[in-house]
Design an enzyme around this catalytic site. Structure first.
Site, PDB file in Angstrom:
ATOM      1  N   HIS A  55       0.878  -1.167   0.000  1.00 25.44           N
ATOM      2  CA  HIS A  55       0.000   0.000   0.000  1.00 25.44           C
ATOM      3  C   HIS A  55       0.916   1.217   0.000  1.00 25.44           C
ATOM      4  O   HIS A  55       2.014   1.167   0.586  1.00 25.44           O
ATOM      5  CB  HIS A  55      -0.829   0.083   1.281  1.00 25.44           C
ATOM      6  CG  HIS A  55      -1.734  -1.078   1.540  1.00 25.44           C
ATOM      7  ND1 HIS A  55      -1.333  -2.206   2.196  1.00 25.44           N
ATOM      8  CD2 HIS A  55      -3.040  -1.254   1.257  1.00 25.44           C
ATOM      9  CE1 HIS A  55      -2.347  -3.038   2.302  1.00 25.44           C
ATOM     10  NE2 HIS A  55      -3.403  -2.497   1.741  1.00 25.44           N
ATOM     11  N   ASP A  58       2.345   1.784   3.394  1.00 24.49           N
ATOM     12  CA  ASP A  58       3.262   0.784   3.971  1.00 24.49           C
ATOM     13  C   ASP A  58       4.691   1.268   3.756  1.00 24.49           C
ATOM     14  O   ASP A  58       5.601   0.933   4.508  1.00 24.49           O
ATOM     15  CB  ASP A  58       3.138  -0.576   3.267  1.00 24.49           C
ATOM     16  CG  ASP A  58       1.780  -1.207   3.424  1.00 24.49           C
ATOM     17  OD1 ASP A  58       1.068  -0.862   4.383  1.00 24.49           O
ATOM     18  OD2 ASP A  58       1.420  -2.054   2.568  1.00 24.49           O
ATOM     19  N   MET A  89       2.660  -5.737  -7.667  1.00 27.27           N
ATOM     20  CA  MET A  89       1.338  -5.168  -7.373  1.00 27.27           C
ATOM     21  C   MET A  89       1.473  -4.035  -6.362  1.00 27.27           C
ATOM     22  O   MET A  89       2.311  -4.081  -5.469  1.00 27.27           O
ATOM     23  CB  MET A  89       0.426  -6.278  -6.823  1.00 27.27           C
ATOM     24  CG  MET A  89      -0.961  -5.848  -6.414  1.00 27.27           C
ATOM     25  SD  MET A  89      -1.077  -5.263  -4.703  1.00 27.27           S
ATOM     26  CE  MET A  89      -1.816  -6.684  -3.903  1.00 27.27           C
ATOM     27  N   GLU A 182     -10.960  -6.233  -5.278  1.00 27.31           N
ATOM     28  CA  GLU A 182     -10.983  -7.300  -4.267  1.00 27.31           C
ATOM     29  C   GLU A 182     -12.231  -7.200  -3.399  1.00 27.31           C
ATOM     30  O   GLU A 182     -12.472  -6.172  -2.767  1.00 27.31           O
ATOM     31  CB  GLU A 182      -9.710  -7.174  -3.410  1.00 27.31           C
ATOM     32  CG  GLU A 182      -9.622  -8.192  -2.281  1.00 27.31           C
ATOM     33  CD  GLU A 182      -8.299  -8.074  -1.515  1.00 27.31           C
ATOM     34  OE1 GLU A 182      -7.353  -7.431  -2.021  1.00 27.31           O
ATOM     35  OE2 GLU A 182      -8.239  -8.614  -0.404  1.00 27.31           O
ATOM     36  N   LYS A 184     -14.828  -8.271  -0.251  1.00 27.63           N
ATOM     37  CA  LYS A 184     -14.856  -8.787   1.127  1.00 27.63           C
ATOM     38  C   LYS A 184     -16.242  -8.489   1.693  1.00 27.63           C
ATOM     39  O   LYS A 184     -16.748  -7.388   1.500  1.00 27.63           O
ATOM     40  CB  LYS A 184     -13.763  -8.101   1.961  1.00 27.63           C
ATOM     41  CG  LYS A 184     -13.550  -8.730   3.330  1.00 27.63           C
ATOM     42  CD  LYS A 184     -12.374  -8.081   4.063  1.00 27.63           C
ATOM     43  CE  LYS A 184     -12.133  -8.758   5.401  1.00 27.63           C
ATOM     44  NZ  LYS A 184     -11.021  -8.138   6.150  1.00 27.63           N
ATOM     45  N   GLU A 218      -9.849 -13.336  -2.729  1.00 29.11           N
ATOM     46  CA  GLU A 218      -9.076 -13.793  -1.561  1.00 29.11           C
ATOM     47  C   GLU A 218      -9.800 -14.948  -0.875  1.00 29.11           C
ATOM     48  O   GLU A 218     -11.004 -14.854  -0.595  1.00 29.11           O
ATOM     49  CB  GLU A 218      -8.872 -12.631  -0.577  1.00 29.11           C
ATOM     50  CG  GLU A 218      -8.218 -13.103   0.726  1.00 29.11           C
ATOM     51  CD  GLU A 218      -7.752 -11.975   1.629  1.00 29.11           C
ATOM     52  OE1 GLU A 218      -7.186 -11.002   1.103  1.00 29.11           O
ATOM     53  OE2 GLU A 218      -7.951 -12.085   2.848  1.00 29.11           O
ATOM     54  N   HIS A 221     -11.857 -14.142   2.283  1.00 29.90           N
ATOM     55  CA  HIS A 221     -13.038 -13.298   2.098  1.00 29.90           C
ATOM     56  C   HIS A 221     -14.237 -14.095   1.615  1.00 29.90           C
ATOM     57  O   HIS A 221     -15.368 -13.826   2.033  1.00 29.90           O
ATOM     58  CB  HIS A 221     -12.713 -12.159   1.128  1.00 29.90           C
ATOM     59  CG  HIS A 221     -11.638 -11.248   1.632  1.00 29.90           C
ATOM     60  ND1 HIS A 221     -11.168 -10.188   0.919  1.00 29.90           N
ATOM     61  CD2 HIS A 221     -10.944 -11.250   2.806  1.00 29.90           C
ATOM     62  CE1 HIS A 221     -10.220  -9.565   1.613  1.00 29.90           C
ATOM     63  NE2 HIS A 221     -10.067 -10.197   2.754  1.00 29.90           N
ATOM     64  N   ASP A 246      -5.268 -13.494  -3.826  1.00 29.44           N
ATOM     65  CA  ASP A 246      -4.790 -13.393  -2.439  1.00 29.44           C
ATOM     66  C   ASP A 246      -4.997 -14.735  -1.752  1.00 29.44           C
ATOM     67  O   ASP A 246      -6.144 -15.162  -1.517  1.00 29.44           O
ATOM     68  CB  ASP A 246      -5.551 -12.289  -1.684  1.00 29.44           C
ATOM     69  CG  ASP A 246      -4.952 -10.904  -1.934  1.00 29.44           C
ATOM     70  OD1 ASP A 246      -3.998 -10.800  -2.743  1.00 29.44           O
ATOM     71  OD2 ASP A 246      -5.438  -9.933  -1.323  1.00 29.44           O
ATOM     72  N   ASP A 256     -12.091 -12.264  10.496  1.00 30.71           N
ATOM     73  CA  ASP A 256     -11.031 -12.272   9.483  1.00 30.71           C
ATOM     74  C   ASP A 256      -9.732 -12.823  10.071  1.00 30.71           C
ATOM     75  O   ASP A 256      -9.050 -12.145  10.830  1.00 30.71           O
ATOM     76  CB  ASP A 256     -10.846 -10.806   9.042  1.00 30.71           C
ATOM     77  CG  ASP A 256      -9.890 -10.662   7.891  1.00 30.71           C
ATOM     78  OD1 ASP A 256      -9.578 -11.667   7.240  1.00 30.71           O
ATOM     79  OD2 ASP A 256      -9.472  -9.520   7.636  1.00 30.71           O
ATOM     80  N   ASP A 258      -6.957 -14.563   8.379  1.00 33.15           N
ATOM     81  CA  ASP A 258      -5.698 -14.374   7.625  1.00 33.15           C
ATOM     82  C   ASP A 258      -4.612 -15.380   7.980  1.00 33.15           C
ATOM     83  O   ASP A 258      -3.445 -15.023   8.156  1.00 33.15           O
ATOM     84  CB  ASP A 258      -5.140 -12.954   7.843  1.00 33.15           C
ATOM     85  CG  ASP A 258      -5.854 -11.916   6.992  1.00 33.15           C
ATOM     86  OD1 ASP A 258      -6.478 -12.300   5.984  1.00 33.15           O
ATOM     87  OD2 ASP A 258      -5.790 -10.729   7.332  1.00 33.15           O
ATOM     88  N   ASP A 288      -1.646 -13.122   1.179  1.00 35.46           N
ATOM     89  CA  ASP A 288      -2.156 -12.001   1.982  1.00 35.46           C
ATOM     90  C   ASP A 288      -2.592 -12.557   3.332  1.00 35.46           C
ATOM     91  O   ASP A 288      -3.780 -12.785   3.581  1.00 35.46           O
ATOM     92  CB  ASP A 288      -3.321 -11.321   1.263  1.00 35.46           C
ATOM     93  CG  ASP A 288      -3.729 -10.034   1.974  1.00 35.46           C
ATOM     94  OD1 ASP A 288      -3.010  -9.629   2.909  1.00 35.46           O
ATOM     95  OD2 ASP A 288      -4.756  -9.450   1.617  1.00 35.46           O
TER      96      ASP A 288
END
Ligand code: GCO
Ligand code: MN
Ligand code: MN
Length: 388
Positions: A55, A58, A89, A182, A184, A218, A221, A246, A256, A258, A288
């Site tokens: 991002h 980030d 990406m 994406e 979710k 993802e 998600h 993802d 969530d 992950d 991800d």
């Protein structure tokens, strides 16, 4: 014994925010110290990743001056050059700052919507500068807690207007960039718009440049929504829209999570890897996910290596499944076609329809035939358990 060593051709990537996750959750403070983007690049190189995604924030803090931005980006590029990692990406953080508490492109405040566009254009510039070819849009705050707050049709129209604006921007700049949206269903908002890959595939067709927009499905998600992830991925692939993916894992019905790829649903991970390898998906395999909150950075390395290793083991299992003579015979039997129905089916014609309406079928026999899916599934399980 095969080494399951990740190689560049496997296109294994991680976000700065994944291995860089410091383990904060709604109930607890961070458990790991923050690594710099340069340190993360070196960690990823050490475990054998091919690329790193990010991002905007980030890498570059939201309040950085232009000079600070340029220095940070230059240092990051040096780390990429030193390690050979690439940035396939990039994406925008449109969810952390309080300005986006009511969403970004779909926010009710036109100033927030305009600021979101401005921030995304700068972030697209950054992504293009780092060589990204895929630009992801995850609508982290595009949703509501109460439908009293927002007109869902206005939300769709605002999102469409933003995507059209940004497609034109990328074209106008001459960037070689594709957009991947994406889905979710919820978290962080109570309910999010464009909640599944299927919703997004339909939405894309309403854009001015549908050819440059695809999806970034993802695992977690779709599992949060109780859906079969593979089916969404297959629908995206079949329409030429699987631009990115993802990979992680998630128990159905939970928050969530992950988790590390393959950590929860090994069988669905197997069919997913088999699908991606069988069809020849050529994009990034982006993990991800993040390490358990119990881990230090040695555990984070274990997590990252585990994602890639499980993928490669499942890839080997998929090849074994494809080569298994008993499985192949069953698959052939299941899909057998003696051609007897060809005169009636396929593309419509008035004659075919007439003939088909007059044809005789032994309905009872059709229903009585066993399909041997139990045997096929057990053989699959035995491949996975390593006894075949
Ligand atoms: C999540 C999302 C994000 C996005 C990322 C890239 O659940 O938080 O998966 O990790 O993928 O923001 O757009
Ligand atoms: Mn996610
Ligand atoms: Mn994601």
């Amino acid at each position: 014994m095969p080494s399951y060593q990740p190689k560049p051709e496997h296109k294994f990537t991680f976000g700065l925010w994944t291995v860089g996750n410091i383990g904060r959750d709604p109930f607890g403070e961070p458990v790991r110290h923050k690594l710099s983007p340069v340190e993360i690049v070196h960690l990823l190189a050490e475990v054998g990743a091919y690329g790193v995604n990010l991002h905007d924030n980030d890498l570059v803090p939201i309040d950085a001056t232009v000079a600070e931005r340029d220095r940070i980006v230059a240092e990051f590029k040096e780390a990429l050059a030193a390690t050979g990692l690439v940035v396939p990406m990039a994406t925008t953080n449109l969810f952390s700052d309080p300005a986006f508490k009511d969403g970004a492109f779909s926010a009710n405040d036109p100033r927030v919507r305009a600021y979101a566009l401005q921030k995304t254009m700068h972030a697209i510039d950054l992504g293009a500068e780092l060589g990204a070819r895929v630009y992801v849009f995850w609508g982290g705050r595009e949703g509501v807690e109460t439908d009293a707050a927002k007109d869902p049709i206005a939300a769709i129209k605002r999102t469409r207007e933003a995507m059209n604006f940004l497609c034109e921007y990328a074209i106008d700049q001459g960037y070689d960039l594709k957009f991947a949206l994406e889905a979710k269903p919820n978290e962080p908002r109570g309910d999010m718009y464009n909640s599944t890959t299927g919703h997004i595939l339909a939405f894309i067709e309403s854009l001015d440049h549908p050819e440059m927009v695809g999806v970034n499905p993802e695992v977690a998600h779709e599992h949060m929504a109780g859906l079969n992830f593979l089916h969404g991925v297959a629908q995206a692939w079949e329409t030429g829209k699987l631009f990115h993916i993802d990979l992680n894992d998630q128990a159905f019905g939970r928050y969530d999570q992950d988790f590390r790829f393959g950590a929860v649903n090994l069988k669905s991970a197997f069919f997913l890897v088999k699908f991606l390898e069988d069809v020849g998906y050529g994009g990034s395999r982006h993990f991800d996910a993040h390490a358990y909150r119990t881990e230090d950075y040695e555990g984070v390395r274990d997590f990252a290596r585990g994602c890639m290793r499980t993928y490669l083991i499942l890839k080997e299992k998929a090849a074994a499944w494809n080569q298994d003579a008993e499985i192949a015979a069953l698959v052939k039997e299941i899909n057998a076609d003696d051609g007897a129905m060809a005169p009636y089916t396929g593309a419509y014609s008035r004659d075919k329809a007439r003939a088909l309406k007059a044809a005789a079928f032994d309905r009872v026999a059709l229903g009585a035939r066993g399909l041997a899916y139990e045997r096929l599934d057990q053989l699959t399980i035995e491949v996975l358990l390593g006894v075949r």
